[in-house]
Design an enzyme around this catalytic site. Sequence first.
Site, PDB file in Angstrom:
ATOM      1  CB  THR A  85      50.136  33.859  19.346  1.00  0.00           C
ATOM      2  OG1 THR A  85      48.862  34.030  19.166  1.00  0.00           O
ATOM      3  CG2 THR A  85      50.926  32.959  18.525  1.00  0.00           C
ATOM      4  CE  LYS A  97      48.365  35.567  23.589  1.00  0.00           C
ATOM      5  NZ  LYS A  97      47.154  36.382  23.272  1.00  0.00           N
ATOM      6  NE  ARG A 139      30.677  28.726  23.623  1.00  0.00           N
ATOM      7  CZ  ARG A 139      31.231  28.076  22.652  1.00  0.00           C
ATOM      8  NH1 ARG A 139      30.885  27.944  21.546  1.00  0.00           N
ATOM      9  NH2 ARG A 139      32.633  28.093  22.863  1.00  0.00           N
TER      10      ARG A 139
END
Length: 268
Positions: free
Chosen positions: A69, A73, A159
Amino acid sequence: MRYPSGKTHLYAILAHPVAHVRAPEFMNPLIEKAGRDGFLVPFHILPEDIERFVPTLTAIRNLKGLVVTIPHKPAMRRLCAEVGDAGRLTGTVNTVRIEQDGRLVGDMFDGLGLVEGAKANGMDPRDRSVLIVGCGGAGRAIAFAVAQAGASRLVLANRTNARAETLADEVAAHFPELDVSSGSADGRGHDLIVQATSLGLHATDKLPMDPDTLEAGSNLFDIIAVRDTELMAEAQARGLSVVGGRPMIDHQVAAQIAFLDAPKLAGE
Ligand SMILES: NC(=O)c1ccc[n+]([C@@H]2O[C@H](COP(=O)([O-])OP(=O)(O)OC[C@H]3O[C@@H](n4cnc5c(N)ncnc54)[C@H](OP(=O)(O)O)[C@@H]3O)[C@@H](O)[C@H]2O)c1
């Protein structure tokens, strides 16, 4: 609860930080339910240690796989000798099988989890216009998986717009037939909206998009799995079909268990 024995195939989930990791809680019962003799335990590994640590793990002969995780990765993709399609496309790997000869074979299952979870809830992206809000690690995996699943149009919003632009270029390079672009988080004209930012983890988070752009009859898949988000409530109130992040986990875990391929439990 079943405890591991000397015959059990052990798996490690590598994470940093590790305290929040819930994969053992999700995966171990599903491994048992699938009739497999496997057991997943959390390992806390710092990013600076991963490249030297992982190759030594193959010395543990009953350690048969890794789940990785944040933030490991991309490093894990580099450490694998063989990588499946989704791992190659995204440049990341979240599940690794350790073969008998020590070779690491990895793939990325985040995107598959979303697509299969969407299909199971009547939200198949094939021939549909899809908006993905959030182009972090999960949004990236989902973008390639949705493209591979045959979406007709894909708009990526983030964003930090540069991240959406780069991802749109990468997806376009691999799927030249697909109408893919970066754009704003505006739900109008899309059949499926995937909320893939981390907003919604907490009740005090702002909304990741303007809910007034959500159109009745459309679909929202919010990948936040720990709670029903405020965006989900806004979408429900506006007549969209809504699903939260849990089906993405369930479908991903089922595929990871099959990939890790633990032996059948006695009596199965
Ligand atoms: N259901 C599942 O199976 C599943 C699987 C994986 C992840 N998840 C969930 O998905 C979330 C994202 O995971 P990830 O791995 O993609 O994380 P990540 O790589 O850290 O990306 C975070 C994403 O959220 C955006 N974001 C963060 N704070 C924001 C804010 N204040 N305003 C607007 N956008 C903001 C980021 O935008 P910028 O690029 O601008 O920073 C980026 O797109 C996690 O919270 C996790 O709970 C669920």
